[in-house]
Design an enzyme around this catalytic site. Structure first.
Site, PDB file in Angstrom:
ATOM      1  N   ASP A 112     -56.063 -46.239 -53.672  1.00 38.83           N
ATOM      2  CA  ASP A 112     -57.271 -47.123 -54.095  1.00 38.83           C
ATOM      3  C   ASP A 112     -57.201 -48.110 -54.989  1.00 38.83           C
ATOM      4  O   ASP A 112     -57.616 -48.889 -55.089  1.00 38.83           O
ATOM      5  CB  ASP A 112     -58.321 -46.269 -54.156  1.00 38.83           C
TER       6      ASP A 112
ATOM      7  N   ARG B 119     -62.814 -45.939 -51.803  1.00 42.18           N
ATOM      8  CA  ARG B 119     -64.127 -44.980 -52.132  1.00 42.18           C
ATOM      9  C   ARG B 119     -65.118 -46.040 -53.033  1.00 42.18           C
ATOM     10  O   ARG B 119     -66.147 -45.997 -52.637  1.00 42.18           O
ATOM     11  CB  ARG B 119     -63.545 -44.010 -53.019  1.00 42.18           C
TER      12      ARG B 119
ATOM     13  N   GLY C 222     -60.054 -38.156 -61.454  1.00 39.60           N
ATOM     14  CA  GLY C 222     -60.604 -36.894 -61.532  1.00 39.60           C
ATOM     15  C   GLY C 222     -59.481 -36.174 -62.359  1.00 39.60           C
ATOM     16  O   GLY C 222     -59.803 -35.368 -63.304  1.00 39.60           O
ATOM     17  N   THR C 223     -58.222 -36.130 -62.036  1.00 41.30           N
ATOM     18  CA  THR C 223     -57.116 -35.501 -62.662  1.00 41.30           C
ATOM     19  C   THR C 223     -57.095 -36.036 -63.889  1.00 41.30           C
ATOM     20  O   THR C 223     -56.893 -35.251 -64.897  1.00 41.30           O
ATOM     21  CB  THR C 223     -55.925 -35.440 -61.805  1.00 41.30           C
TER      22      THR C 223
ATOM     23  N   GLY D 151     -55.350 -39.168 -60.347  1.00 44.92           N
ATOM     24  CA  GLY D 151     -56.238 -40.408 -60.148  1.00 44.92           C
ATOM     25  C   GLY D 151     -57.255 -40.051 -61.535  1.00 44.92           C
ATOM     26  O   GLY D 151     -57.020 -39.202 -62.268  1.00 44.92           O
TER      27      GLY D 151
ATOM     28  N   MET E 259     -59.270 -47.047 -46.705  1.00 42.74           N
ATOM     29  CA  MET E 259     -59.750 -46.256 -47.701  1.00 42.74           C
ATOM     30  C   MET E 259     -60.147 -47.285 -48.822  1.00 42.74           C
ATOM     31  O   MET E 259     -59.746 -48.344 -48.869  1.00 42.74           O
ATOM     32  CB  MET E 259     -58.669 -45.211 -48.173  1.00 42.74           C
TER      33      MET E 259
HETATM   34  O1  F6P Z   1     -58.995 -41.411 -53.759  1.00 43.77           O
HETATM   35  C1  F6P Z   1     -58.039 -41.782 -52.840  1.00 43.77           C
HETATM   36  C2  F6P Z   1     -58.728 -41.582 -51.563  1.00 43.77           C
HETATM   37  O2  F6P Z   1     -57.770 -41.801 -50.423  1.00 43.77           O
HETATM   38  C3  F6P Z   1     -60.186 -42.018 -51.022  1.00 43.77           C
HETATM   39  O3  F6P Z   1     -60.028 -43.531 -50.632  1.00 43.77           O
HETATM   40  C4  F6P Z   1     -60.892 -41.229 -50.231  1.00 43.77           C
HETATM   41  O4  F6P Z   1     -62.254 -41.354 -50.256  1.00 43.77           O
HETATM   42  C5  F6P Z   1     -60.179 -39.953 -50.655  1.00 43.77           C
HETATM   43  O5  F6P Z   1     -59.047 -40.103 -51.346  1.00 43.77           O
HETATM   44  C6  F6P Z   1     -60.292 -38.887 -49.553  1.00 43.77           C
HETATM   45  O6  F6P Z   1     -59.832 -37.638 -50.008  1.00 43.77           O
HETATM   46  P1  F6P Z   1     -59.487 -36.280 -49.083  1.00 43.77           P
HETATM   47  O7  F6P Z   1     -59.790 -36.531 -47.691  1.00 43.77           O
HETATM   48  O8  F6P Z   1     -58.066 -35.926 -49.219  1.00 43.77           O
HETATM   49  O9  F6P Z   1     -60.533 -35.554 -49.838  1.00 43.77           O
END
Ligand code: F6P
Length: 359
Positions: free
Chosen positions: A139, A183, A116-117, A114, A181
Site C-alpha cells: 500500500d 486500505r 501494525g507490526t 507494516g 488494494m
Molecule cells: O496492507 C496491505 C493489504 O494488502 C491491504 O491493502 C488490504 O486491505 C489487506 O492487506 C488485506 O489483507 P488480508 O486479506 O491478507 O487480511
C-alpha cells in the site's frame, strides 16, 4: 557492539521482496560472524516453542526473486492482544515474548512489517528489546520512507491488468472497473491508474461523487470514446460515506475491506446505461516475483538493518530518502499514515491529462 545472534521475523500481510530482505539480513549478518535466527509467523515465533530455526546462507540462497516469505506471516498475531478461544477473546503474551527473546539469547530483533507490526515492535522496544524495523506494505502508506518494497511490484501488476482490460473494454464498448488494494491510501490506484491511462481513479483521500464520475464517462462518450477504465482503491469512499467493509474488526485484527469495485460498477451501469464489468485484483497484487526495483530496495533495507544492529542503533526503522537509505525513529512512524498528498504533482498531472477523481 559485539553481537552473537539476532532474530528476524516478518509480520502482517506479505509483500513481494520480503524474501529479498531476509536474504540480505541473513547474508550480511552471517558474513559478519553473527548467527541469524528466523522466527516463524511473525511474533508467534516468540510465543510458541519450536517456532524458530537458525538461518544459514544456504537457507536463503535463491530466494531473492521469490514472492512471499520463507518465515511465514500473520496479521492476527498481536502478542499484546492475541486472539484466543476463551471468554474475552484476547490474551496478552507480551511478557512471554520478552522472556523467550532472552531465553533464546538473542541480542537484537529485525522486524519486517507494516503499520501494525511496526507498532508492536515499537512497544517491545519501549519494553527493552533492541529492535530495528524494516517497512513493508504494497500500500506504500508507511511514513518517512518514499517507498516500501512490494509497492512497485503491485503497481506493475495492476498496470499490466489495466492494459489487458483496455483491449477487452474497447472491443466490447464497456466500462471496466478495476478494484485495487489500498486500505487507507490510494498510492497503488493513482500510480497504476496513471501508468495504465485510466479515465477515473477513486482513492481514499478524495471522496467521490458517482454523479460526477458518470458525467465524466458520458463526456468521453460524447467525443467518441466508447469505453472507459475506472480504477478504484478498496478503501475509496463516497462523499459523506464510509469505506466498504466485508468483515468488522476483531481483537488484534483490522476490518476487512471489499466490495467497492462491484458496487461502483453496478451504480455506473445504472447511471450511464453502459454495460459495465468489475474485476478485483485482490491478493494477486501481493504475489509473484518482486520487480528489480523492489529487489534492490529490499536488499538495501536488509543491509542497512544489519548496519544499524551492528552499530547499536535501535528503536529505528530503515527508510528510503532518495538517494539514501536512512534510519528514522519508530516514534516518528508509528500511529501515522502516509496518504497521497492533495498537492502531489501526479494528482494534478493526472487531472491535466483527463482523469477524473470523482470530485
Ligand atoms: O496492507 C496491505 C493489504 O494488502 C491491504 O491493502 C488490504 O486491505 C489487506 O492487506 C488485506 O489483507 P488480508 O486479506 O491478507 O487480511
Amino acid at each position: 557492539m559485539h553481537l552473537d545472534r539476532i532474530g528476524i521475523l516478518t509480520g502482517g500481510g506479505d509483500a513481494p521482496g520480503l524474501n529479498a530482505v531476509i536474504r540480505a539480513v541473513v547474508k550480511s549478518s552471517v558474513n559478519a560472524g553473527i548467527e541469524c535466527v528466523g522466527l516463524e509467523d511473525s511474533f508467534d515465533g516468540l510465543i510458541e516453542p519450536g517456532r524458530s530455526r537458525i538461518l544459514t546462507a544456504r537457507d536463503v540462497t535463491g530466494i531473492l526473486r521469490i514472492g512471499g516469505t520463507i518465515l511465514g506471516t500473520t496479521n492476527r498475531g498481536n502478542p499484546f492482544a492475541y486472539p484466543v478461544a476463551t471468554a474475552g477473546g484476547i490474551h496478552d503474551y507480551s511478557s512471554l515474548v520478552i522472556q523467550t527473546f532472552k531465553d533464546m539469547k538473542l541480542d537484537a530483533l529485525v522486524v519486517i512489517g507494516g503499520d501494525g507490526t511496526l507498532a508492536i515492535a515499537h512497544e517491545f522496544w519501549k519494553r527493552g528489546i533492541p529492535i530495528v524495523g524494516v517497512p513493508k506494505t504494497i500500500d506504500n502508506d508507511i511514513p518517512k520512507t518514499t517507498n516500501c518494497f512490494g509497492f512497485d511490484t503491485a503497481v506493475s501488476f495492476a498496470t499490466d491488468a489495466i492494459d489487458r482490460l483496455h483491449t477487452t473494454a474497447e472491443s466490447h464498448h464497456r466500462i471496466m472497473v478495476v478494484e485495487v488494494m489500498g486500505r487507507y491510501a490510494g498510492w497503488i490506484a493513482l500510480h497504476a491508474g496513471v501508468a495504465g491511462g485510466a479515465d477515473v481513479v477513486l482513492i481514499p483521500e478524495i471522496p467521490y461523487d458517482l454523479e460526477k464520475v458518470a458525467a465524466h464517462l458520458r463526456a468521453r462518450e460524447s467525443w467518441g470514446a466508447r469505453f472507459s477504465i475506472v480504477v478504484v482503491a478498496e478503501g475509496a469512499k463516497p462523499v459523506g460515506g464510509s469505506a466498504s467493509i466485508v468483515a468488522a474488526a476483531r481483537p488484534g485484527q483490522a476490518e476487512r475491506l471489499g466490495g467497492i469495485g462491484h458496487s461502483v460498477a453496478a451504480a455506473l451501469e445504472e447511471m450511464t446505461g453502459k454495460e459495465t464489468r468489475a474485476v478485483v485484483l485482490g491478493h494477486l497484487q501481493r504475489g509473484g516475483a518482486p520487480t528489480s526495483f523492489d529487489r534492490v530496495l529490499a536488499t538495501r533495507f536488509g543491509g542497512k538493518a544489519v548496519e544499524l544492529v551492528r552499530s547499536g542503533e535501535f528503536g529505528k526503522m530503515v527508510a528510503l530518502d532518495p538517494p539514501k537509505i536512512v534510519a528514522v525513529p519508530l516514534d516518528d512512524v508509528v500511529g501515522r499514515l502516509k496518504k497521497v498528498p492533495l498537492d502531489y504533482d501526479l494528482l494534478r498531472t493526472a487531472r491535466a491529462v483527463g482523469a477524473s477523481f470523482g470530485d
